[in-house]
Design an enzyme around this catalytic site. Sequence first.
Site, PDB file in Angstrom:
ATOM      1  CG  ASP A  99      -2.081  -0.890   1.138  1.00  9.53           C
ATOM      2  OD1 ASP A  99      -3.201  -0.412   1.311  1.00  9.53           O
ATOM      3  OD2 ASP A  99      -1.882  -2.084   0.880  1.00  9.53           O
ATOM      4  CB  CYS A 132       0.710  -5.656   4.144  1.00 12.38           C
ATOM      5  SG  CYS A 132       2.389  -5.474   4.817  1.00 12.38           S
ATOM      6  CG  ASP A 133      -2.701  -1.952   4.457  1.00 13.39           C
ATOM      7  OD1 ASP A 133      -1.585  -2.279   4.898  1.00 13.39           O
ATOM      8  OD2 ASP A 133      -3.174  -0.822   4.601  1.00 13.39           O
ATOM      9  CE  LYS A 134      -6.694  -2.480   1.160  1.00  7.49           C
ATOM     10  NZ  LYS A 134      -5.562  -1.928   1.910  1.00  7.49           N
ATOM     11  CB  CYS A 179       3.656   0.633   8.667  1.00  9.68           C
ATOM     12  SG  CYS A 179       4.055   0.647   6.908  1.00  9.68           S
ATOM     13  CD  GLU A 192      -5.025   2.987   2.244  1.00  3.26           C
ATOM     14  OE1 GLU A 192      -5.364   2.007   2.924  1.00  3.26           O
ATOM     15  OE2 GLU A 192      -3.870   3.445   2.245  1.00  3.26           O
ATOM     16  CB  SER A 194      -3.608   5.233   5.482  1.00  4.33           C
ATOM     17  OG  SER A 194      -2.703   4.641   6.380  1.00  4.33           O
TER      18      SER A 194
END
EC number: 4.2.1.9
Length: 559
Positions: free
Chosen positions: A80, A121-123, A194, A448, A474
């Site tokens: 991302d 991570c995000d997805k 992160c 985002e 985010s």
Amino acid sequence: MEQRSSTILSKPDWSFNRSVFKSVGYSDDDLNRPVIGIANSWNELVPGHANLRQVAEHVRKGIYRAGGAVAEFGVIAACDGTAQGHAGMHYILPSRDLIANDIEVMVEAHRLDGIVLLGSCDKIVPGMLMAAARLKIPAIFLPGGPMLGGVTFDGRKSDLTTMSEALGMLKSDKIDATSYEQLEELCGPTCGSCAFYGTANTMCCLAEALGMSLPGAALVPAVYADRLRLGEETGRAIVALVNSRISAEKIITYQSLENAIRVLMATGGSTNAVLHLSAVAAELDIAAATMMAAYDSLSRSTPQIAKVNPASRYDMEDFHRAGGIPRVLQEISSLLHEDCITVTGKTVGQNIETYRFKYPPDTNVITSLDKPFSKQKGLAILRGNLAPATAVTKPAAIAPEMHVFTGSARVFDCEEAAEAAILKGGIKAGDVVVIRYEGPKGGPGMREMYKAMKYLYGMGLAKKTALITDGRFSGTNNGCFVGHISPEAAEGGPLAVVRDGDRITIDIPGGNLQLHLSDQEISTRLELWHRPEPKFTRGYLGIYSKLASSAAEGAVIKL
């Protein structure tokens, strides 16, 4: 009861398949064991995944020691952070469905008995959880762990997103070029997801709250030796689940989803979790309206008891040392379904009772129900004439004085145009920045608005302006923001007809997003509105823009 794999590996009828396995090195002993897949999203592009090759080796060790055979395969994972602010972000949310489909194909084509899901991570995390819910086989999710915080900057430990805030400061002459360049070297000192409580770490925490990860697995930093030990423990645990016939469908239920929502609210997690938990629920045929009602009702009765960056100066390592998700579950146990089964083979309640904390409590990071950081919602669902279906915001990351804000619209039809205006000084105090045609279909991919919010922060406008969008944010964003506005502009939602100068009110306590126009005026404008041409007509984004559901339905591909 025979294993799934044995149905395609038994002699003599399936000796052809056995020869295929043997051609890559499997032995007769291996093929008599349960075959456990490792869906590994390791790559050299994403910090949160850079250590997964090493973690996978320890998972393999655990599987073999517990009596299983390993079948490891790769899964895509896009960053991302790298994709922010350009066309690459169109692909990030749609990649979630690809990941779920990819894992489904590999598991079903090879009749694997169980699966360990390695991601961070995000997805990637929600895509893997969607696959687990869909496949109904024993599954465990294991993240790679968060990175450590960087050098102190602007009063707190820095992280990768600090660079975007610093760019706004550089543009407004608040810092010099030397300080900016030094920060580039020092804000991300290790691999890992992160160091702030964004979508990546939120989803890892919610996987643990769902019961799909071992207790404590979400927050052990990527560079800690405990992360490797968790790998081996996870390998042992997946074999035990296979032997016990405990599949993911017994763990991911509506009740465990409610537990995850409680943790989301109690910790002030990312707004994107609303999309992702809804997508997981869709795999169980739980209606989107049911999930939205759950977010709304549970948010009203779940105080915020954890405060982590961006809501405070404490980062993910601090969250881990304070007790992480096990401590949060312990503190809110009276609000949970403690009888939900987990990947340990035990219930949530039993896990809470037996968990051994390695560090003392830190009430600066995790407090208690009777002394919460806030009795208000960590996340909030808004409705109104600008969001007839729903919109999502995050009070935990918004200054209290900004929970009710009225301003004048500054309208942009894409993310890039808004960012350029902000950096050129074109946004002033009292503006409501409107970024539209960034929804699931219109974006496509629901990008985002991370950089826009960071630039407003860097320009000193975080507490003087607001930003609303049919796109997303985010988990590290703060300021006054509302996203996931549904219906989206590309589908003819009221956001499509907002004009510069229109007055807009964000009322978080009242749960309202209001455009100060009459219903007649909105209707008249919509009659004159023309649907824009799709931005992509070929490739995967062409498919996604045609089939994506609304943000209120989890933005999943819907046939």
